[in-house]
Design an enzyme around this catalytic site. Sequence first.
Site, PDB file in Angstrom:
ATOM      1  N   GLU A  43       0.855  -1.192   0.000  1.00 51.79           N
ATOM      2  CA  GLU A  43       0.000   0.000   0.000  1.00 51.79           C
ATOM      3  C   GLU A  43       0.888   1.238   0.000  1.00 51.79           C
ATOM      4  O   GLU A  43       1.657   1.453   0.942  1.00 51.79           O
ATOM      5  CB  GLU A  43      -0.901  -0.008   1.233  1.00 51.79           C
ATOM      6  CG  GLU A  43      -1.719   1.255   1.431  1.00 51.79           C
ATOM      7  CD  GLU A  43      -2.429   1.279   2.776  1.00 51.79           C
ATOM      8  OE1 GLU A  43      -2.705   2.390   3.273  1.00 51.79           O
ATOM      9  OE2 GLU A  43      -2.702   0.196   3.340  1.00 51.79           O
ATOM     10  N   ARG A  47       0.317  10.290   1.031  1.00 53.80           N
ATOM     11  CA  ARG A  47       0.667  11.282   2.051  1.00 53.80           C
ATOM     12  C   ARG A  47       1.771  12.221   1.601  1.00 53.80           C
ATOM     13  O   ARG A  47       2.128  13.147   2.324  1.00 53.80           O
ATOM     14  CB  ARG A  47       1.101  10.573   3.348  1.00 53.80           C
ATOM     15  CG  ARG A  47       0.067   9.635   3.923  1.00 53.80           C
ATOM     16  CD  ARG A  47       0.571   9.003   5.208  1.00 53.80           C
ATOM     17  NE  ARG A  47      -0.253   7.873   5.625  1.00 53.80           N
ATOM     18  CZ  ARG A  47       0.001   7.114   6.681  1.00 53.80           C
ATOM     19  NH1 ARG A  47       1.075   7.367   7.432  1.00 53.80           N
ATOM     20  NH2 ARG A  47      -0.793   6.105   6.978  1.00 53.80           N
ATOM     21  N   LYS A 131     -10.814  -2.590   7.087  1.00 50.55           N
ATOM     22  CA  LYS A 131      -9.607  -2.244   7.846  1.00 50.55           C
ATOM     23  C   LYS A 131     -10.045  -1.806   9.243  1.00 50.55           C
ATOM     24  O   LYS A 131     -11.021  -1.059   9.380  1.00 50.55           O
ATOM     25  CB  LYS A 131      -8.881  -1.117   7.114  1.00 50.55           C
ATOM     26  CG  LYS A 131      -7.732  -0.469   7.867  1.00 50.55           C
ATOM     27  CD  LYS A 131      -7.131   0.620   6.964  1.00 50.55           C
ATOM     28  CE  LYS A 131      -6.138   1.499   7.697  1.00 50.55           C
ATOM     29  NZ  LYS A 131      -5.539   2.502   6.781  1.00 50.55           N
TER      30      LYS A 131
END
Length: 216
Positions: A43, A47, A131
């Site tokens: 992943e 950011r 998640k």
Amino acid sequence: MMLTMEHILRRAYPVLPVLVIDDVERAVGLAQALCAGGLNVIEVTLRTPQALEALKVIRQEVPDLIVGAGTVIHAEQFAQAIDAGAQFAVSPGFTERLAQAAQETELPYLPAVMTPSEVLAALEYGYRSLKLFPANGGASVRMLNSFKGPFTGISFCPTGGVTRDNLLSYLSLPNVACCGGTWIAPASLVQAQAWDQITQLAREACAMAGHLESLT
């Protein structure tokens, strides 16, 4: 074969590395190191300004990996992730707008939940792979254990607080498909381009999971 989130999480076992990449030049080396350690899914979190380009380069240069976009917090990021080659998307929470955007793009999507009410909201949109974020050690292990009863058939990927020391506490739960983790590729090792050490961390996680499976 069209990827589903369920398939992706099975491939991600035992660890889905959560990566923050601020230098595209390091992206391929990092991905190759994780792949060499036995991990199949990564992943790349959105950011940093370099994240989408890093994701694109990894998809081109390391085709054996399944690569997703993480920290998707705006609806328009789904289209951006697809343009970069993302094969799935992950969010740190769950909203109707994000769910609708995921459905419109048909990108496999892993939304995050923290409470039973959030699990129910995600279920209403058809999500059965979720998640758990943030995963706070023993408290989250107990929460996931309590979720087994009311939420049958739901698979979780706890993230944010999972470490090498508590990994097996999560993986031993039947409703945990894999765990997300940043410890597998710490910033200090990425900056030093210590790919062998990152490969070793990945191998250790896989070996721990393999030992756990042998006991069950």
